[in-house]
Motif scaffolding. Structure first.
Motif, PDB file in Angstrom:
ATOM      1  N   ASP A 353       0.820  -1.212   0.000  1.00 48.90           N
ATOM      2  CA  ASP A 353       0.000   0.000   0.000  1.00 48.90           C
ATOM      3  C   ASP A 353       0.853   1.260   0.000  1.00 48.90           C
ATOM      4  OD1 ASP A 353      -2.205  -1.632   0.121  1.00 48.90           O
ATOM      5  OD2 ASP A 353      -2.632  -1.266   2.252  1.00 48.90           O
ATOM      6  N   ASN A 354       2.145   1.115  -0.261  1.00 49.28           N
ATOM      7  CA  ASN A 354       3.103   2.220  -0.128  1.00 49.28           C
ATOM      8  C   ASN A 354       2.670   3.479  -0.863  1.00 49.28           C
ATOM      9  OD1 ASN A 354       4.257  -0.546  -0.226  1.00 49.28           O
ATOM     10  ND2 ASN A 354       6.132   0.433   0.496  1.00 49.28           N
ATOM     11  N   ALA A 355       2.043   3.330  -2.027  1.00 53.38           N
ATOM     12  CA  ALA A 355       1.686   4.492  -2.840  1.00 53.38           C
ATOM     13  C   ALA A 355       0.592   5.346  -2.201  1.00 53.38           C
ATOM     14  CB  ALA A 355       1.254   4.057  -4.238  1.00 53.38           C
ATOM     15  N   GLY A 356       0.008   4.874  -1.126  1.00 57.49           N
ATOM     16  CA  GLY A 356      -0.947   5.708  -0.398  1.00 57.49           C
ATOM     17  C   GLY A 356      -0.320   6.975   0.140  1.00 57.49           C
ATOM     18  N   GLU A 357       0.993   7.008   0.239  1.00 60.83           N
ATOM     19  CA  GLU A 357       1.716   8.202   0.717  1.00 60.83           C
ATOM     20  C   GLU A 357       1.525   9.388  -0.225  1.00 60.83           C
ATOM     21  OE1 GLU A 357       4.613   9.984   3.541  1.00 60.83           O
ATOM     22  OE2 GLU A 357       3.401   8.147   3.612  1.00 60.83           O
ATOM     23  N   PHE A 358       1.317   9.117  -1.509  1.00 61.58           N
ATOM     24  CA  PHE A 358       1.184  10.222  -2.464  1.00 61.58           C
ATOM     25  C   PHE A 358       0.018  11.137  -2.104  1.00 61.58           C
ATOM     26  CE2 PHE A 358       3.657   7.261  -5.153  1.00 61.58           C
ATOM     27  CZ  PHE A 358       4.656   8.136  -5.564  1.00 61.58           C
ATOM     28  N   ALA A 359      -1.126  10.562  -1.757  1.00 56.96           N
ATOM     29  CA  ALA A 359      -2.296  11.379  -1.421  1.00 56.96           C
ATOM     30  C   ALA A 359      -2.023  12.261  -0.205  1.00 56.96           C
ATOM     31  CB  ALA A 359      -3.504  10.480  -1.161  1.00 56.96           C
ATOM     32  N   LEU A 360      -1.289  11.729   0.764  1.00 55.25           N
ATOM     33  CA  LEU A 360      -0.986  12.505   1.970  1.00 55.25           C
ATOM     34  C   LEU A 360       0.013  13.614   1.686  1.00 55.25           C
ATOM     35  CD1 LEU A 360      -0.815   9.503   4.456  1.00 55.25           C
ATOM     36  CD2 LEU A 360      -2.634  11.212   4.282  1.00 55.25           C
ATOM     37  N   LEU A 361       0.987  13.357   0.826  1.00 51.65           N
ATOM     38  CA  LEU A 361       1.928  14.415   0.441  1.00 51.65           C
ATOM     39  C   LEU A 361       1.213  15.520  -0.320  1.00 51.65           C
ATOM     40  CD1 LEU A 361       4.987  12.242  -0.653  1.00 51.65           C
ATOM     41  CD2 LEU A 361       4.829  13.669   1.394  1.00 51.65           C
ATOM     42  N   LEU A 362       0.217  15.147  -1.125  1.00 55.49           N
ATOM     43  CA  LEU A 362      -0.586  16.163  -1.815  1.00 55.49           C
ATOM     44  C   LEU A 362      -1.354  17.013  -0.805  1.00 55.49           C
ATOM     45  CD1 LEU A 362      -2.010  14.049  -4.788  1.00 55.49           C
ATOM     46  CD2 LEU A 362      -0.259  15.833  -4.925  1.00 55.49           C
ATOM     47  N   LYS A 363      -1.877  16.380   0.225  1.00 57.01           N
ATOM     48  CA  LYS A 363      -2.580  17.126   1.281  1.00 57.01           C
ATOM     49  C   LYS A 363      -1.645  18.086   2.000  1.00 57.01           C
ATOM     50  CE  LYS A 363      -6.333  13.947   2.540  1.00 57.01           C
ATOM     51  NZ  LYS A 363      -6.915  13.128   3.646  1.00 57.01           N
ATOM     52  N   ALA A 364      -0.369  17.727   2.050  1.00 59.68           N
ATOM     53  CA  ALA A 364       0.623  18.579   2.709  1.00 59.68           C
ATOM     54  C   ALA A 364       1.092  19.721   1.817  1.00 59.68           C
ATOM     55  CB  ALA A 364       1.822  17.741   3.145  1.00 59.68           C
ATOM     56  N   GLY A 365       0.533  19.831   0.620  1.00 60.77           N
ATOM     57  CA  GLY A 365       0.804  20.981  -0.220  1.00 60.77           C
ATOM     58  C   GLY A 365       1.762  20.750  -1.367  1.00 60.77           C
ATOM     59  N   MET A 366       2.257  19.531  -1.538  1.00 62.51           N
ATOM     60  CA  MET A 366       3.144  19.252  -2.661  1.00 62.51           C
ATOM     61  C   MET A 366       2.335  19.052  -3.934  1.00 62.51           C
ATOM     62  SD  MET A 366       5.881  16.682  -0.761  1.00 62.51           S
ATOM     63  CE  MET A 366       6.989  16.565  -2.173  1.00 62.51           C
ATOM     64  N   THR A 367       2.931  19.373  -5.077  1.00 62.20           N
ATOM     65  CA  THR A 367       2.275  19.092  -6.348  1.00 62.20           C
ATOM     66  C   THR A 367       2.501  17.625  -6.707  1.00 62.20           C
ATOM     67  OG1 THR A 367       4.215  19.576  -7.726  1.00 62.20           O
ATOM     68  CG2 THR A 367       2.788  21.441  -7.112  1.00 62.20           C
ATOM     69  N   SER A 368       1.733  17.140  -7.676  1.00 62.20           N
ATOM     70  CA  SER A 368       1.902  15.751  -8.095  1.00 62.20           C
ATOM     71  C   SER A 368       3.314  15.499  -8.613  1.00 62.20           C
ATOM     72  CB  SER A 368       0.862  15.387  -9.162  1.00 62.20           C
ATOM     73  OG  SER A 368      -0.409  15.210  -8.574  1.00 62.20           O
ATOM     74  N   LEU A 369       3.845  16.425  -9.417  1.00 65.60           N
ATOM     75  CA  LEU A 369       5.200  16.254  -9.924  1.00 65.60           C
ATOM     76  C   LEU A 369       6.209  16.232  -8.783  1.00 65.60           C
ATOM     77  CD1 LEU A 369       7.248  15.996 -12.201  1.00 65.60           C
ATOM     78  CD2 LEU A 369       7.238  18.508 -12.393  1.00 65.60           C
ATOM     79  N   GLU A 370       6.028  17.093  -7.795  1.00 60.28           N
ATOM     80  CA  GLU A 370       6.956  17.117  -6.659  1.00 60.28           C
ATOM     81  C   GLU A 370       6.936  15.805  -5.887  1.00 60.28           C
ATOM     82  OE1 GLU A 370       7.120  21.872  -5.473  1.00 60.28           O
ATOM     83  OE2 GLU A 370       5.477  20.623  -4.719  1.00 60.28           O
ATOM     84  N   THR A 371       5.765  15.192  -5.763  1.00 64.58           N
ATOM     85  CA  THR A 371       5.711  13.905  -5.059  1.00 64.58           C
ATOM     86  C   THR A 371       6.430  12.820  -5.857  1.00 64.58           C
ATOM     87  OG1 THR A 371       3.582  13.156  -5.988  1.00 64.58           O
ATOM     88  CG2 THR A 371       3.502  14.540  -4.004  1.00 64.58           C
ATOM     89  N   ILE A 372       6.306  12.866  -7.179  1.00 65.29           N
ATOM     90  CA  ILE A 372       7.015  11.900  -8.026  1.00 65.29           C
ATOM     91  C   ILE A 372       8.522  12.119  -7.910  1.00 65.29           C
ATOM     92  CG2 ILE A 372       7.448  11.190 -10.417  1.00 65.29           C
ATOM     93  CD1 ILE A 372       4.476  11.815 -10.964  1.00 65.29           C
ATOM     94  N   GLN A 373       8.944  13.362  -7.910  1.00 68.25           N
ATOM     95  CA  GLN A 373      10.364  13.658  -7.739  1.00 68.25           C
ATOM     96  C   GLN A 373      10.861  13.142  -6.392  1.00 68.25           C
ATOM     97  OE1 GLN A 373      10.026  17.872  -8.367  1.00 68.25           O
ATOM     98  NE2 GLN A 373      10.591  17.755 -10.541  1.00 68.25           N
ATOM     99  N   ALA A 374      10.024  13.289  -5.350  1.00 64.21           N
ATOM    100  CA  ALA A 374      10.404  12.788  -4.026  1.00 64.21           C
ATOM    101  C   ALA A 374      10.612  11.279  -4.047  1.00 64.21           C
ATOM    102  CB  ALA A 374       9.340  13.161  -3.003  1.00 64.21           C
ATOM    103  N   ALA A 375       9.822  10.576  -4.883  1.00 62.20           N
ATOM    104  CA  ALA A 375       9.868   9.109  -4.931  1.00 62.20           C
ATOM    105  C   ALA A 375      10.793   8.572  -6.011  1.00 62.20           C
ATOM    106  CB  ALA A 375       8.456   8.559  -5.150  1.00 62.20           C
ATOM    107  N   THR A 376      11.510   9.459  -6.689  1.00 67.08           N
ATOM    108  CA  THR A 376      12.440   9.013  -7.739  1.00 67.08           C
ATOM    109  C   THR A 376      13.802   9.681  -7.545  1.00 67.08           C
ATOM    110  OG1 THR A 376      11.476  10.667  -9.252  1.00 67.08           O
ATOM    111  CG2 THR A 376      10.664   8.399  -9.418  1.00 67.08           C
TER     112      THR A 376
END
Length: 430
Positions: A353-376
């Motif tokens: 379920d690791n990818a569930g973190e993306f939704a929470l990072l979005l709630k914290a104000g990150m953009t979708s691209l920024e969350t992908i950058q964080a995970a790559t």
């Protein structure tokens, strides 16, 4: 005779037709692809040419060669395999966790870890950092996944965490004689002893040193969430690790422990619940990463407030104290420009379920691209894999995933990964 035979073989190899020469080549034809997440540029109609488990070329259009293998992802969005910078691959929180701690051998934990490693890989995570587990179990699993004997992500492993006696990384809440048997050798007191613990972890195979700089939620002790090591101990740990070529990352909730660890030269912070302005400034000054693990905070609050709470009273109190703080902390850190690497503390929550973190990072104000950058690219840099993973440019490992839709517009799409390749090997193709 031997010389003639060798010459004949070499001549035959040179004379092989093109089809035979490209037999080990894979052509991944991608409709849309994020070759380098750092750029944010989504390219269309590209072919990733893969040989020996690495990307060797990114070609315009859809190309192939006779004898090569074609992977048709023309209707998909392709991006690098995801990286989770904080997992515990050999276990998972459940009502029997405390019993499992005293009944499972290292070998059994490795077998359990093999099951969770496969789930993690199928979810699109081709690299993880395991930050705290039985040395024998996690180091064996690291080797098995590297060899391809077990399907799973590339594993960067810390092994046992460095902890004070009685602290978050020690054994708590059992009979004293049981605790003595279970206590890891990475538990220490005093600067000299903590240097010893670091050196032994490196000797046993640790890629990175993980310490418990503060108290933690899931240790069964009412010892709070503030600083646990002395400043002298922190300095000894960091210096010893750096002298042996290892970075140090700290489980840290309380602001005092965060600040003291960073002042001692520590490299990165896991959780960071009460990260304050001084801690933010130190992270930026040191170029350190924050790994927020928002899923862990969300999970422990859900269990603590739920009808089937299996936490002990000490765990419940700390879960309710720390969990609600983590989203706002991440928001403040992101706004201040702190570097963020994706990490979940999975093993607290469920593997896969690791990818569930993306939704929470979005709630914290990150953009979708920024969350992908964080995970790559960010996570790769954080784990010192910046020349290995996180991109699909030539020379990088052929770790890639594919999804429907555009995750740079909506990163929650990454909870539904339909294709997974690691080191050029296809593990999932829906």
């Amino acid at each position: 005779m031997k010389t003639f035979a060798l010459a004949a073989l070499c001549a035959a190899a040179i004379a092989l037709p093109a089809a035979a020469q490209t037999a080990g080549t894979t052509f991944v034809q991608a409709g849309r692809v994020l070759v380098d997440p750092a750029s944010g540029k989504v390219e269309t109609q590209k072919t990733l040419v893969i040989q020996g488990g690495k990307v060797v070329r990114v070609a315009d259009g859809y190309v192939s060669e006779p004898g090569g293998k074609v992977v048709d992802l023309k209707d998909r969005f392709v991006l690098p395999g995801l990286i989770d910078s904080h997992v515990h691959i050999t276990g998972q929180q459940n009502p029997n966790s405390r019993l499992e701690e005293v009944t499972q051998s290292g070998a059994e934990q490795a077998m359990v870890g093999a099951r969770y490693a496969r789930k993690t890989l199928m979810a699109g995570f081709t690299t993880v950092a395991d930050l705290g587990g039985d040395n024998e179990a996690v180091f064996a699993l690291r080797k098995a996944t590297a060899l391809g004997d077990v399907p799973g992500p590339r594993i960067v492993a810390a092994g046992s965490a460095i902890s004070i006696h009685g602290g978050h990384g020690d054994v708590n809440g059992y009979r004293e004689d049981v605790m003595h048997v279970l206590r890891p050798e990475s538990v220490c007191s005093g600067a000299a002893d903590c240097s010893r613990a670091v050196r032994e972890q490196v000797w046993k195979g640790a890629d990175v040193i993980k310490i418990t700089a503060t108290g933690g939620v899931l240790s069964n002790t009412a010892a709070g969430l503030g600083q646990q090591f002395s400043d002298e101990e922190l300095k000894a740990i960091v210096d010893s690790a750096h002298r042996m070529g290892r970075r140090v990352t700290a489980h840290a909730h309380g602001g005092d422990g965060i600040t003291s660890f960073l002042k001692a030269g520590g490299d990165s912070i896991e959780h960071g619940t009460w990260l304050d302005a001084e801690g933010i400034a130190l992270l930026k000054k040191n170029g350190g990463y924050l790994v927020p693990t928002l899923m862990a905070g969300d999970f422990v609050v859900g269990i603590a407030k739920g009808p089937n709470n299996f936490f002990t009273p000490a765990q419940t109190a700390k879960a309710l104290q720390a969990g609600p703080m983590m989203l706002d902390m991440t928001r403040r850190a992101h706004q201040a420009g702190v570097k963020i690497a994706f990490g979940t503390d999975t093993g607290v929550s469920a593997h896969g379920d690791n990818a569930g973190e993306f939704a929470l990072l979005l709630k914290a104000g990150m953009t979708s691209l920024e969350t992908i950058q964080a995970a790559t690219v960010n996570a790769a840099d954080h784990l010192q894999l910046g020349q290995v993973a996180g991109r699909l440019t030539p020379g990088y490992s052929a770790d890639l995933i594919a999804v429907d839709g555009d995750p740079t517009k909506d990163a929650t799409i990454l909870t539904k990964v339909g294709f997974v390749m690691k080191d050029g090997v296809v593990y999932k193709a829906e």
